[in-house]
Design a protein around this motif. Structure first.
Motif, PDB file in Angstrom:
ATOM      1  N   ASP A 224      -0.220   6.888   5.045  1.00 25.77           N
ATOM      2  CA  ASP A 224      -1.159   7.643   3.962  1.00 25.77           C
ATOM      3  C   ASP A 224      -0.028   7.941   2.582  1.00 25.77           C
ATOM      4  OD1 ASP A 224      -2.673   8.612   1.699  1.00 25.77           O
ATOM      5  OD2 ASP A 224      -4.105  10.139   2.855  1.00 25.77           O
ATOM      6  N   PRO A 225       0.247   6.631   2.312  1.00 24.09           N
ATOM      7  CA  PRO A 225       1.250   6.357   0.819  1.00 24.09           C
ATOM      8  C   PRO A 225       0.829   7.819  -0.375  1.00 24.09           C
ATOM      9  CG  PRO A 225       0.454   4.797   1.024  1.00 24.09           C
ATOM     10  CD  PRO A 225      -0.532   5.252   1.488  1.00 24.09           C
ATOM     11  N   ALA A 226      -0.317   7.613  -0.299  1.00 24.34           N
ATOM     12  CA  ALA A 226      -0.299   9.163  -1.407  1.00 24.34           C
ATOM     13  C   ALA A 226      -0.671  10.169  -1.337  1.00 24.34           C
ATOM     14  CB  ALA A 226      -1.770   8.131  -2.308  1.00 24.34           C
ATOM     15  N   ARG A 227      -0.495  10.272   0.156  1.00 24.77           N
ATOM     16  CA  ARG A 227      -1.105  12.518   0.637  1.00 24.77           C
ATOM     17  C   ARG A 227      -0.075  12.926   1.441  1.00 24.77           C
ATOM     18  NH1 ARG A 227      -5.911   8.616  -0.402  1.00 24.77           N
ATOM     19  NH2 ARG A 227      -7.607   9.493  -1.465  1.00 24.77           N
ATOM     20  N   ASP A 228       0.081  11.751   2.329  1.00 26.30           N
ATOM     21  CA  ASP A 228       0.877  12.274   3.827  1.00 26.30           C
ATOM     22  C   ASP A 228       2.484  12.865   3.264  1.00 26.30           C
ATOM     23  OD1 ASP A 228       3.163  10.248   3.263  1.00 26.30           O
ATOM     24  OD2 ASP A 228       1.963   9.382   4.850  1.00 26.30           O
ATOM     25  N   GLY A 229       2.894  12.888   1.802  1.00 27.06           N
ATOM     26  CA  GLY A 229       4.311  13.191   1.675  1.00 27.06           C
ATOM     27  C   GLY A 229       5.296  13.107   1.903  1.00 27.06           C
ATOM     28  N   LYS A 230       5.336  11.734   2.899  1.00 32.19           N
ATOM     29  CA  LYS A 230       6.290  11.245   3.853  1.00 32.19           C
ATOM     30  C   LYS A 230       6.435   9.549   3.987  1.00 32.19           C
ATOM     31  CE  LYS A 230       3.814  10.941   8.459  1.00 32.19           C
ATOM     32  NZ  LYS A 230       4.205  10.932   9.876  1.00 32.19           N
ATOM     33  N   SER A 231       5.291   8.694   3.807  1.00 29.05           N
ATOM     34  CA  SER A 231       4.964   7.287   3.730  1.00 29.05           C
ATOM     35  C   SER A 231       5.542   6.987   2.596  1.00 29.05           C
ATOM     36  CB  SER A 231       4.231   6.771   4.280  1.00 29.05           C
ATOM     37  OG  SER A 231       3.716   7.822   5.570  1.00 29.05           O
ATOM     38  N   ILE A 232       5.961   5.875   2.454  1.00 32.20           N
ATOM     39  CA  ILE A 232       6.416   4.680   1.371  1.00 32.20           C
ATOM     40  C   ILE A 232       5.473   3.374   1.701  1.00 32.20           C
ATOM     41  CG2 ILE A 232       7.789   2.386   1.304  1.00 32.20           C
ATOM     42  CD1 ILE A 232      10.263   3.855   0.999  1.00 32.20           C
ATOM     43  N   LEU A 233       4.913   3.236  -0.074  1.00 33.05           N
ATOM     44  CA  LEU A 233       4.383   1.577   0.010  1.00 33.05           C
ATOM     45  C   LEU A 233       5.161   0.813  -0.070  1.00 33.05           C
ATOM     46  CD1 LEU A 233       1.110   0.281   0.048  1.00 33.05           C
ATOM     47  CD2 LEU A 233       1.326   0.731  -2.390  1.00 33.05           C
ATOM     48  N   LYS A 234       4.744  -0.280   1.204  1.00 27.70           N
ATOM     49  CA  LYS A 234       4.902  -1.704   1.014  1.00 27.70           C
ATOM     50  C   LYS A 234       4.188  -2.680   0.397  1.00 27.70           C
ATOM     51  CE  LYS A 234       7.994  -1.182   5.055  1.00 27.70           C
ATOM     52  NZ  LYS A 234       8.707  -1.505   6.309  1.00 27.70           N
ATOM     53  N   ILE A 235       4.286  -3.633  -0.505  1.00 22.21           N
ATOM     54  CA  ILE A 235       3.066  -4.400  -0.156  1.00 22.21           C
ATOM     55  C   ILE A 235       4.479  -6.230  -0.160  1.00 22.21           C
ATOM     56  CG2 ILE A 235       1.767  -5.631  -2.386  1.00 22.21           C
ATOM     57  CD1 ILE A 235       1.930  -2.313  -3.855  1.00 22.21           C
ATOM     58  N   TRP A 236       3.873  -7.212   0.373  1.00 19.84           N
ATOM     59  CA  TRP A 236       4.139  -7.903   0.951  1.00 19.84           C
ATOM     60  C   TRP A 236       3.720  -9.233  -0.402  1.00 19.84           C
ATOM     61  CZ3 TRP A 236       1.990 -12.012   3.609  1.00 19.84           C
ATOM     62  CH2 TRP A 236       1.153 -12.093   4.683  1.00 19.84           C
ATOM     63  N   ASN A 237       3.799 -10.034   0.209  1.00 23.64           N
ATOM     64  CA  ASN A 237       3.910 -11.516  -0.661  1.00 23.64           C
ATOM     65  C   ASN A 237       4.176 -12.969  -0.277  1.00 23.64           C
ATOM     66  OD1 ASN A 237       1.880 -13.436  -2.278  1.00 23.64           O
ATOM     67  ND2 ASN A 237       1.232 -11.654  -3.444  1.00 23.64           N
ATOM     68  N   LEU A 238       3.950 -13.973  -0.370  1.00 20.92           N
ATOM     69  CA  LEU A 238       4.921 -15.402  -0.038  1.00 20.92           C
ATOM     70  C   LEU A 238       5.383 -15.864  -1.443  1.00 20.92           C
ATOM     71  CD1 LEU A 238       3.124 -17.019   2.963  1.00 20.92           C
ATOM     72  CD2 LEU A 238       5.660 -15.911   3.157  1.00 20.92           C
ATOM     73  N   ASN A 239       6.102 -16.798  -1.612  1.00 25.63           N
ATOM     74  CA  ASN A 239       6.917 -17.626  -3.015  1.00 25.63           C
ATOM     75  C   ASN A 239       6.267 -19.476  -1.523  1.00 25.63           C
ATOM     76  OD1 ASN A 239       7.188 -16.165  -4.978  1.00 25.63           O
ATOM     77  ND2 ASN A 239       9.048 -15.372  -3.263  1.00 25.63           N
ATOM     78  N   ASP A 240       7.184 -20.308  -2.351  1.00 22.85           N
ATOM     79  CA  ASP A 240       7.283 -21.232  -1.623  1.00 22.85           C
ATOM     80  C   ASP A 240       7.883 -21.479  -0.194  1.00 22.85           C
ATOM     81  OD1 ASP A 240       4.803 -23.035  -3.321  1.00 22.85           O
ATOM     82  OD2 ASP A 240       6.517 -23.186  -4.885  1.00 22.85           O
ATOM     83  N   HIS A 241       9.700 -20.762  -0.095  1.00 24.49           N
ATOM     84  CA  HIS A 241      10.783 -20.474   0.159  1.00 24.49           C
ATOM     85  C   HIS A 241      10.656 -19.460  -0.156  1.00 24.49           C
ATOM     86  CE1 HIS A 241      10.350 -24.783   0.251  1.00 24.49           C
ATOM     87  NE2 HIS A 241      10.014 -24.612  -1.171  1.00 24.49           N
TER      88      HIS A 241
END
Length: 753
Positions: A551-568
């Motif tokens: 829980d990256p909003a409430r647990d006081g310790k976690s980072i939120l990482k968001i992933w995606n792709l490009n062509d290469h």
């Protein structure tokens, strides 16, 4: 034992691929295998011998001591995320649930560790009924089934929730939604839909700039303001404020902080006087050339706009279409008074819904609604409009009484809406908004873009970290149906960079709602190329696998990482979202920690879930990681991570590029336009020759960077040698790309050794 192709009830427990998910499953719970398709481990949950009723609740088993993430409607219009480990933690109006295997991993008979089992629960539609999930105080997972019409009580009850399981969470979710698509045949998966081209260009929305006080002159002023700074939007959304609306004489006004009056109703299809040439209040200009067309033609011609969209509610306006008004009698609009479901009533209250409930809504006859949309949209198209943002969509669920229920009403409206869009806006020009219910999602065959969270609220300090987290987790579900839209933001704002970085990894449209004269062009240049196009990633941006259940909003310790792709390449956005969240006690967004601390985590190649799909065939797993803020180039061997530390409201964006070993022993990885947030999005084609040469096709202008383990002999752009720099310590090669003369031009870059 009841078995559904890998999903089974064994000894009173629901088991998925050997992992126990629910215990104390009641005897009346049915498991029916999913027929056909690519997902072998899927089944439908239902109930036997259920008494008839327009609303029913059935327990299906206890959920205890397993991590889950769900998305639920915290208010009428929007979802957000919740994490937990007990059934009681599952909120009302939960529309998506994913559960992690009990221990995170499991052992088979010979003691070998097996992959984690992820089990997805999708409450769906059955006939005239819609199912959602909720938990109770005994940790039971419940199915809540309702029609939205007291007269509609009879249901079959055998296919209420789809359950899918597997070792890859993203594949399980995708395959489960596709299995439901085959079963219902009422909607289409995102991959089958035509994406409107406006997604690929920078845009401006008038909402926060003017609210409903928007005028034709204001639109022109805003576009001129951008042009002075050298970044010109290529699409514009003229938001609420252009239509002909008024209140009933006895109506009760509800003017919100954002200046929309929810008591207003639509009184004419055409624009109000503010968008007519030399318009006067109280006078209607009948010449189409002096209507909306005059401003649309002017701004398209003067500012080289590609697309102009306008806003309207799914019912015309917030209060619908005024019954019997001159020129609109043939739509057969009748007053109805919304009745929201008990689940919605137990979550956050809403001024808009309260106003519409008090004043009523003029609902166009469902049999006439195609005529309404078609006449509205054909007029807009004749004026040069290219698409519509269709708002307030969830209101239909409150109006099902007398129409066969909420599901059938929504389906009729969506079929008519999509038919009109197809006829009048050939680029599939529609953005769906305030539409986070499964009535809509499971009825959308063509709509390809959906607003992914509650609004960008510029003056609410609690909202900004919440916004980023909510969009990311909502996208886990919504991204299977449409391309999520992260909403507008302001380029001049204390959280502007934070919002901008998130949109760069979101794979979404990028548009701002700046007031004229209030722009940060240096920030915008990290998102927008000189021709007005953007470096849009290929997929909906989602949390990395290791973030799914934290829980990256409430647990006081976690980072939120968001992933995606490009062509290469891949791209990862890392965000400290701690300190604020939706409060289930206060029923609203609240800051629960005024001074959230620093959080730490790691970045790995595996965080980009499908990176191997864009790597060369002989890739060994090694990558080069480039950090946007830090400006560091890091060689990262397979299965090795680098640490990331973020203070409150900080972010970082990482470009992750598979490393290629050339035949001369050198290693190479193109990083892209390193001044841009999504630098790797500039690399559109990549080829390696037999003589240790590299040929790239690259978009944009500015500083191009690449990693090379040895200094190249030469770099050429469009066959002309260019100066380049090489840093021995980091292996960074840099050179400059000029301004291309053509829109969407691809430079041919050659690197020789």
């Amino acid at each position: 034992m009841t078995v559904g192709a890998g999903i089974a009830v064994q000894d009173g427990s629901l088991v998925a691929l050997g992992a126990r998910v629910l215990t104390q499953v009641p005897r009346n719970v049915l498991v029916t295998p999913a027929a056909g398709g690519g997902l072998k481990n899927g089944a439908f949950l239902g109930v036997r011998s259920a008494p008839a009723g327009s609303r029913s609740v059935f327990p299906v088993g206890k959920l205890r001591d397993v991590r889950f993430m769900c998305t639920f409607r915290f208010k009428m219009w929007w979802m957000t995320q919740r994490m937990g480990s007990l059934g009681r933690d599952i909120p009302f109006e939960t529309q998506f649930l994913i559960v992690e295997g009990a221990d995170g991993s499991r052992l088979d008979g010979d003691g070998t560790e097996q992959p984690v089992v992820y089990t997805v629960f999708l409450p769906i539609l059955e006939g005239s009924f819609r199912a959602v999930l909720q938990g109770n105080a005994d940790d039971e997972l419940e199915i809540c089934l309702e029609s939205g019409d007291p007269a509609v009580e009879s249901f079959e009850g055998t296919h209420l929730v789809f359950v899918g399981a597997g070792s890859d969470p993203f594949e399980v979710i995708t395959n489960s939604v596709k299995a439901v698509e085959r079963h219902l045949m009422t909607f289409s998966h995102r991959e089958k839909k035509k994406m409107p081209d406006m997604l690929n260009w920078f845009g401006w929305c008038t909402w926060d700039a003017f609210y409903t006080n928007v005028t034709a002159e204001g639109v022109k002023e805003g576009l001129q303001s951008f042009e002075k700074g050298g970044i010109a939007p290529k699409f514009v959304i003229i938001d609420d404020g252009w239509q002909s609306v008024s209140m009933d004489p006895a109506g009760l006004a509800c003017i919100a902080d954002n200046s929309a009056n929810f008591a207003n109703r639509l009184t004419h299809i055409k624009e109000n006087h503010k968008f007519q040439k030399d318009g006067r209040e109280g006078h209607r200009e009948e010449d189409p050339a002096k209507g909306l067309a005059h401003i649309v033609n002017e701004i398209k011609g003067k500012h080289e706009l590609k697309y102009v969209y306008v806003w309207h509610a799914i019912t015309g306006y917030w209060g619908g279409v005024r019954p019997g008004v001159d020129g609109m009698e043939h739509y057969d609009s009748k007053m109805q008074y919304p009745v929201s479901s008990p689940g919605v009533q137990k979550n956050e209250p809403c001024d808009a819904l309260n106003s519409i409930t008090t004043n009523g809504l003029g609902l166009v006859n469902p049999e006439k609604v195609f005529s309404f949309y078609n006449e509205l949209h054909s007029y807009l198209a004749s004026a040069g409009i290219d698409g519509v943002k269709v708002d307030v969509q969830n209101i239909l669920e409150t109006l099902g009484a007398g129409h066969g229920g909420r599901v059938l009403l929504a389906r009729k409206y969506h079929q008519a809406l999509e038919a009109s869009i197809a006829r009048n806006f050939p680029d599939n020009g529609i953005i769906s908004c305030m539409s986070h219910n499964t009535d809509n999602l499971y009825s959308s065959k063509r709509s390809a873009v959906v607003r992914a969270s509650d609004d960008f609220w510029p003056r609410d300090p609690a909202s900004h970290t919440i916004h980023i987290a909510s969009v990311a987790y909502n996208t886990v579900f919504l991204g299977e149906f449409m391309q999520p839209d992260w909403d507008m933001f302001h380029s001049v704002h204390p959280m502007a960079e934070y919002h901008a970085a998130a949109r760069a990894v979101g794979g979404c449209a990028i548009y701002v709602s700046d007031k004229p004269g209030s722009h940060d062009f240096n920030l915008l240049k990290k998102l927008v190329l000189a021709d007005g196009s953007i470096l849009r990633a290929k997929l909906p941006g989602r949390p990395t696998r290791d973030c799914l259940f934290s829980d990256p909003a409430r647990d006081g310790k976690s980072i939120l990482k968001i992933w995606n792709l490009n062509d290469h390449s891949g791209v990862i956005g890392a965000f400290n979202c701690q300190g604020a969240g939706w409060c289930r006690v206060g029923k609203k967004n609240l800051v629960h920690d005024e001074q959230p601390g620093t959080v730490t985590g790691v970045i790995r190649a595996q965080d980009v879930d499908y990176l191997a799909k864009v790597a060369d065939h002989d890739w060994n797993g090694d990558v080069i990681v480039y950090s946007h803020i830090g400006g560091e180039v890091v060689y990262l061997p397979k299965n090795v991570s680098i640490p990331v530390t973020l203070k409150s409201r900080e972010y970082e964006v990482y470009t992750v590029v598979p490393l290629k070993r050339l035949c001369n022993g050198a290693s190479f990885a193109p990083l892209g336009l390193i001044r841009m947030f999504n630098s790797g999005g500039a690399v559109r084609n990549l080829a390696y020759g037999g003589d240790a040469d590299v040929v790239l096709k690259v978009r944009g202008s500015g500083t191009f960077g690449a990693y090379s383990s040895t200094r190249p002999a030469s770099v050429a752009v469009d066959s002309e040698a260019v100066d380049f720099s090489y840093d021995d310590a980091s292996g960074m090669v840099t050179f400059e790309l000029g301004l291309p003369k053509q829109e969407l031009y691809l430079w041919k870059v050659s690197v020789d050794y």
